[in-house]
Design an enzyme around this catalytic site. Sequence first.
Site, PDB file in Angstrom:
ATOM      1  N   LYS A  81      93.601  34.859  37.513  1.00 15.72           N
ATOM      2  CA  LYS A  81      92.571  34.029  38.123  1.00 15.72           C
ATOM      3  C   LYS A  81      92.714  32.578  37.668  1.00 15.72           C
ATOM      4  CE  LYS A  81      87.490  33.770  38.365  1.00 15.72           C
ATOM      5  NZ  LYS A  81      86.234  34.424  37.913  1.00 15.72           N
ATOM      6  N   SER A 157      82.899  34.457  41.254  1.00 11.27           N
ATOM      7  CA  SER A 157      83.961  33.472  41.338  1.00 11.27           C
ATOM      8  C   SER A 157      85.355  34.086  41.451  1.00 11.27           C
ATOM      9  CB  SER A 157      83.900  32.563  40.103  1.00 11.27           C
ATOM     10  OG  SER A 157      84.054  33.302  38.910  1.00 11.27           O
ATOM     11  N   SER A 181      80.466  37.571  38.443  1.00  5.90           N
ATOM     12  CA  SER A 181      81.657  37.097  39.141  1.00  5.90           C
ATOM     13  C   SER A 181      82.817  38.078  39.219  1.00  5.90           C
ATOM     14  CB  SER A 181      82.156  35.791  38.505  1.00  5.90           C
ATOM     15  OG  SER A 181      81.300  34.732  38.839  1.00  5.90           O
TER      16      SER A 181
END
Length: 480
Positions: A81, A157, A181
Amino acid sequence: MAAVTDSLLKTYAESDALDLAALVKRGDVTPPELVEAAVTLVERLNPALNAVIHRLYDMARAQAQTVDTSALFAGVPFLLKELASSWTGAPNTNSSFYLRDVVADFDTEVVRRMKAAGLVLVGKSNAPENGWSITTEPKLYGVTKNPWKEGITPGGSSGGAAAAVASRMVPIAEASDGAGSIRIPASCCGIVGLKPSRGRVSLAPFGDYWYGGAYFLCCSRTVRDTAAYLDAVAGALPGDPYTPPVPDGSWLDLSARAPKKLRIGFSVTPPNGTAIDPEVKAAVLATVAALERLGHHVEEHDMPLDADAVWKTYTNMTCVQTAATFDYLETVIGRPVTPNDVEAVTFAIIERGRSTSGTRHISDVEQLRQVGRDIVGDLGAYDLFITPTLTQLPRPFGYYDMSETDIDRYNAKWADSVFAFPFNISGQPAISLPLGWSEGGVPIGVQLVGRYGDEATVLAASAQLEQEMPWRDRRPPVSA
């Protein structure tokens, strides 16, 4: 460069991470072949999704030549990520113009463990700037699409990771969670997302994020992949601030054991007084019915939590932590951050953090620790607690708008995630499973929350539900 056949692509798309590793260990496929399969699918699918924002194919090809083929995830293609975790040689921008030229020059501890487990980095997944959104629409890299339906968010996210896993570009990808997230994009994209217990995964070389409110793990398509990934990366280092109890045996083995009869609470009443979508409510109640069929005791229990007040306090705390992070980043970039360097809400967050007094900050932290204790105490009678992951179906693009300058107005839009952030505060493990589907074919996540340190029960019950309410063969319209 290894050849990619239609047969290999079919096998790759149908396999989870442990399946692929088993093929490598048997010699049926090589790590370079898996890398080329991943590259082929990223190139084929990513133009429609924008889930992968850095293609690191040369790095992957080099790593695949030296990967330990006896490792747990031997040769499995993987995405990191674009937030916080550092992999030497990969961009490390946090999706921010301020950091757009930063390249990692060290490995964080969790990345060292990823490499030891045999995961091969093929790219980095899209994320909102600094993770401050539950959608994935950063100005720097653009919008990530949901592979299930046009026009709706994949969540955030970890939205890039979730969209890539759901579409089968990769079987597993890193994700992180400061207020839902991991779980929110898992819900939006119809995959598995576990937020582990506080302290389960070391943040070294850093000490802490958000007083234990931020967590790192993965998105996957199967419970067993998530359990195995936890085996690969979990473990506190000496001196880490939080050290949850460690079970006897691996989480992969424990997840495969049918749990004893469990006492389970559930709620479909949002603790902020907002509405719940009828299809979301139905998904939770269907899960409850399945757990009763499996022999567990289930009873309704609503959380006595002033969620709006707690969310404001949590926001104040994270604003100060974010301001401190940008003070540190000034030493990396060589100049202070300006409003032109970041999205509007990010700069508003920094300014609020800088204007908050030290005594106010300590008071906020103390309040949050008391709230965390209260949440654990309230749910203490239950082995598991079942809730929606989100109270509403995935929102349209633009709903969570980081060009907003009013932090409170922006954060009020996060009301859909009222069942997610409390467990960042309490430190309990919580997983989102794709156990519901709307009439329009959009995934609906159901959340299972466990006792602190007891991922084993969460994973075992999740594996039971995976068998009882299977999802593995469901594929979004945009997929391999």
